[in-house]
Write a protein that holds these residues in place. Structure first.
Motif, mmCIF file in Angstrom:
data_model
loop_
_atom_site.group_PDB
_atom_site.id
_atom_site.type_symbol
_atom_site.label_atom_id
_atom_site.label_comp_id
_atom_site.label_asym_id
_atom_site.label_seq_id
_atom_site.Cartn_x
_atom_site.Cartn_y
_atom_site.Cartn_z
ATOM 1 N N GLU A 94 108.339 64.951 -16.538
ATOM 2 C CA GLU A 94 109.359 64.023 -16.051
ATOM 3 C C GLU A 94 108.636 62.777 -15.546
ATOM 4 O O GLU A 94 107.737 62.872 -14.709
ATOM 5 C CB GLU A 94 110.161 64.648 -14.914
ATOM 6 C CG GLU A 94 111.178 63.698 -14.290
ATOM 7 C CD GLU A 94 111.727 64.233 -12.971
ATOM 8 O OE1 GLU A 94 112.947 64.370 -12.864
ATOM 9 O OE2 GLU A 94 110.918 64.496 -12.052
ATOM 10 N N VAL A 95 109.014 61.611 -16.061
ATOM 11 C CA VAL A 95 108.411 60.337 -15.657
ATOM 12 C C VAL A 95 109.484 59.487 -14.982
ATOM 13 O O VAL A 95 110.583 59.324 -15.520
ATOM 14 C CB VAL A 95 107.822 59.582 -16.867
ATOM 15 C CG1 VAL A 95 107.265 58.229 -16.437
ATOM 16 C CG2 VAL A 95 106.737 60.416 -17.538
ATOM 17 N N GLN A 96 109.151 58.949 -13.809
ATOM 18 C CA GLN A 96 110.071 58.077 -13.084
ATOM 19 C C GLN A 96 109.306 56.876 -12.543
ATOM 20 O O GLN A 96 108.146 57.017 -12.144
ATOM 21 C CB GLN A 96 110.739 58.809 -11.920
ATOM 22 C CG GLN A 96 111.590 59.990 -12.316
ATOM 23 C CD GLN A 96 112.330 60.576 -11.129
ATOM 24 O OE1 GLN A 96 113.427 60.162 -10.790
ATOM 25 N NE2 GLN A 96 111.722 61.547 -10.489
ATOM 26 N N TYR A 97 109.946 55.724 -12.542
ATOM 27 C CA TYR A 97 109.361 54.559 -11.871
ATOM 28 C C TYR A 97 110.436 53.504 -11.649
ATOM 29 O O TYR A 97 111.505 53.525 -12.278
ATOM 30 C CB TYR A 97 108.194 53.967 -12.674
ATOM 31 C CG TYR A 97 108.426 53.710 -14.142
ATOM 32 C CD1 TYR A 97 109.085 52.565 -14.593
ATOM 33 C CD2 TYR A 97 107.935 54.603 -15.102
ATOM 34 C CE1 TYR A 97 109.262 52.329 -15.954
ATOM 35 C CE2 TYR A 97 108.116 54.376 -16.464
ATOM 36 C CZ TYR A 97 108.776 53.232 -16.882
ATOM 37 O OH TYR A 97 108.952 53.002 -18.225
ATOM 38 N N LEU A 98 110.153 52.636 -10.675
ATOM 39 C CA LEU A 98 110.971 51.447 -10.497
ATOM 40 C C LEU A 98 110.398 50.349 -11.388
ATOM 41 O O LEU A 98 109.187 50.251 -11.553
ATOM 42 C CB LEU A 98 110.969 50.992 -9.041
ATOM 43 C CG LEU A 98 111.715 51.876 -8.050
ATOM 44 C CD1 LEU A 98 111.655 51.269 -6.655
ATOM 45 C CD2 LEU A 98 113.162 52.082 -8.467
ATOM 46 N N LEU A 99 111.273 49.519 -11.928
ATOM 47 C CA LEU A 99 110.840 48.491 -12.876
ATOM 48 C C LEU A 99 111.487 47.161 -12.526
ATOM 49 O O LEU A 99 112.718 47.061 -12.429
ATOM 50 C CB LEU A 99 111.227 48.893 -14.304
ATOM 51 C CG LEU A 99 110.864 47.897 -15.402
ATOM 52 C CD1 LEU A 99 109.356 47.858 -15.604
ATOM 53 C CD2 LEU A 99 111.572 48.258 -16.712
ATOM 54 N N VAL A 151 105.154 46.916 -20.773
ATOM 55 C CA VAL A 151 105.565 45.886 -21.725
ATOM 56 C C VAL A 151 106.878 45.237 -21.282
ATOM 57 O O VAL A 151 107.074 44.026 -21.417
ATOM 58 C CB VAL A 151 105.707 46.490 -23.139
ATOM 59 C CG1 VAL A 151 106.319 45.471 -24.099
ATOM 60 C CG2 VAL A 151 104.356 46.961 -23.646
ATOM 61 N N ALA A 152 107.788 46.043 -20.711
ATOM 62 C CA ALA A 152 109.105 45.530 -20.326
ATOM 63 C C ALA A 152 109.056 44.682 -19.062
ATOM 64 O O ALA A 152 109.836 43.746 -18.901
ATOM 65 C CB ALA A 152 110.081 46.686 -20.132
ATOM 66 N N GLY A 153 108.136 44.992 -18.141
ATOM 67 C CA GLY A 153 108.104 44.262 -16.866
ATOM 68 C C GLY A 153 107.007 44.794 -15.964
ATOM 69 O O GLY A 153 105.901 45.083 -16.422
ATOM 70 N N ARG A 154 107.349 44.968 -14.685
ATOM 71 C CA ARG A 154 106.363 45.457 -13.706
ATOM 72 C C ARG A 154 106.821 46.802 -13.148
ATOM 73 O O ARG A 154 107.689 46.864 -12.272
ATOM 74 C CB ARG A 154 106.200 44.454 -12.559
ATOM 75 C CG ARG A 154 105.079 44.833 -11.582
ATOM 76 C CD ARG A 154 104.972 43.819 -10.451
ATOM 77 N NE ARG A 154 106.053 43.948 -9.490
ATOM 78 C CZ ARG A 154 106.018 44.768 -8.430
ATOM 79 N NH1 ARG A 154 104.958 45.537 -8.223
ATOM 80 N NH2 ARG A 154 107.033 44.821 -7.592
ATOM 81 N N PRO A 155 106.236 47.905 -13.651
ATOM 82 C CA PRO A 155 106.590 49.210 -13.087
ATOM 83 C C PRO A 155 105.837 49.466 -11.785
ATOM 84 O O PRO A 155 104.678 49.068 -11.628
ATOM 85 C CB PRO A 155 106.159 50.192 -14.182
ATOM 86 C CG PRO A 155 105.067 49.484 -14.912
ATOM 87 C CD PRO A 155 105.344 48.014 -14.819
ATOM 88 N N HIS A 156 106.493 50.130 -10.840
ATOM 89 C CA HIS A 156 105.834 50.506 -9.588
ATOM 90 C C HIS A 156 106.492 51.778 -9.068
ATOM 91 O O HIS A 156 107.517 52.207 -9.561
ATOM 92 C CB HIS A 156 105.897 49.370 -8.558
ATOM 93 C CG HIS A 156 107.252 48.794 -8.320
ATOM 94 N ND1 HIS A 156 108.024 49.088 -7.218
ATOM 95 C CD2 HIS A 156 108.006 47.932 -9.069
ATOM 96 C CE1 HIS A 156 109.166 48.430 -7.275
ATOM 97 N NE2 HIS A 156 109.187 47.724 -8.392
#
Length: 394
Positions: A94-99, A151-156
């Motif tokens: 399971e992968v989660q992040y704010l973008l 690639v889409a933006g800034r994940p954190h």
């Protein structure tokens, strides 16, 4: 409206009958238009209400009671994708992040992640100019899922969970109590958690993922749950968890609190004797009537609406905007209290942070009692990080 027009008549009775019949037929198709209705096995409630009004019109102008049976909802079909937070038969992680990204980039990301795995959920406040999104997906290729975000933006705030490590420890979900109610609050600080716990709420640490909030909602065992996010970004995550909980038979309402003091105000008016919907409205009104402020130290040089600040300056933020910049913590705290009470107020709530100097709350209380003698003050040790003082005015 189309049915009334197609009646092609100037006779009110003919037009009313046509409109009511067209509405009934349209209502029967609403489960085909909204997946949530299909899953619940019901027709649209607002549409049903409009049908009742049109039926009443027919009865008034014709003297006849319409004989249109309530439409049977479409057969309930299981959703094509089921979120499996405790594991996946096909995908291992399971992968989660704010973008932080724009809407167009997120649309491309959605297509890429959909090809990589399942249980894809992307929610956020983004528009054409960009915003913050919460991304959740089950995959085998963790690197590809994260690279797509880069690639889409800034994940954190990236988190990766291996399902094989979770299965043994995953507890069975508690039985849902049909008449049970509960509250889930997002907050950090031992004192704040104790305050919310005393109000019967379940406390989740700050910056939770959708899965963590959903787990907390399920752990309450209640059929109706109020979530108090206390942060704009967490509000988006809470809304996603509420949608997921609906599929599990739990009704969740998110009260958009932005500070723990607003959550305290909301919990103070809870009344289990009220209908759940009315109780949520009362809590939202109480939270909205509580103005909040935060006092902290500047970590870097910046230009604010109150002027430039330098590292170490004391900042007082009211409703998220910098209103005061000072050099002394106590002076800034009392100044922001005066500014807020200048707009009216009967109750001041103070939450002292983990880094607050000893006696800060007492000295602010003394100032309020001396300057605003008809205002009540409540002070607590909140223990929150980063903010020596949080305050609310009601």
């Amino acid at each position: 409206a189309r049915a009334a027009e197609q009646a092609d008549s100037d006779d009110l009775r003919t037009v009313a009958r046509a409109a009511a019949g067209g509405a009934a037929r349209a209502l029967a198709h609403t489960p085909e238009q909204l997946p949530a209705l299909a899953r619940a096995g019901v027709v649209d409630a607002g549409g049903r209400g409009l049908c009742l009004l049109l039926d009443a019109l027919v009865e008034v102008v014709t003297g006849e009671s319409p004989r249109q049976p309530a439409p049977a909802p479409a057969a309930v079909r299981p959703p094509a994708t089921v979120v499996r937070e405790t594991g996946s038969a096909q995908y291992a992680y399971e992968v989660q992040y704010l973008l932080d990204a724009g809407a167009e980039a997120v649309a491309r990301l959605r297509t890429e992640l959909d090809a990589l795995g399942d249980s894809l959920v992307i929610v956020g406040d983004g528009g054409p100019g960009g915003g913050t999104w919460n991304v959740h997906v089950h995959v085998n290729d963790v690197g590809a899922a994260i690279e797509a975000g880069v690639v889409a933006g800034r994940p954190h705030r990236i988190s990766v969970t291996r399902f094989a490590d979770q299965v043994a420890a995953a507890p069975a979900p508690p039985a849902v109590l049909p008449d049970g109610r509960a509250a889930v609050v997002v907050a950090t600080g031992a004192g704040i958690a104790e305050l919310f716990g005393a109000e019967g709420a379940t406390v989740v640490p700050a910056n939770p993922s959708t899965g963590e909030l959903l787990d907390a909602i399920r752990a309450t065992g209640a059929a109706r749950v109020v979530v108090l996010p206390n942060d704009p970004n967490t509000q988006t995550v809470a809304s996603a968890a509420a949608r997921e909980a609906h599929g599990l038979g739990v009704k969740v309402s998110v009260v958009p609190t932005r500070s723990p003091v607003q959550a305290l105000a909301a919990l103070a008016v809870r009344d289990p004797a009220r209908r759940f919907e009315d109780d949520v409205i009362a809590m939202a009104e109480a939270a909205g009537a509580c103005r909040y402020a935060e006092v902290c130290h500047a970590s870097r040089e910046a230009l604010t609406v109150a002027g430039p600040c330098r590292p170490g300056d004391v900042l007082a933020l009211v409703e998220g905007e910098v209103h005061l910049i000072g050099c002394d913590l106590l002076d800034t705290c009392t100044a922001v209290v005066d500014r807020m009470l200048g707009g009216g107020g009967e109750l001041v709530t103070l939450l002292c942070g983990a880094d607050a100097p000893e006696g800060l709350a007492d000295r602010v209380r003394e100032h309020v009692e001396r300057t605003w003698p008809f205002v009540e003050v409540q002070a607590y040790e909140g223990g929150q990080p980063h903010y020596p003082l949080l305050l609310g005015v009601e």
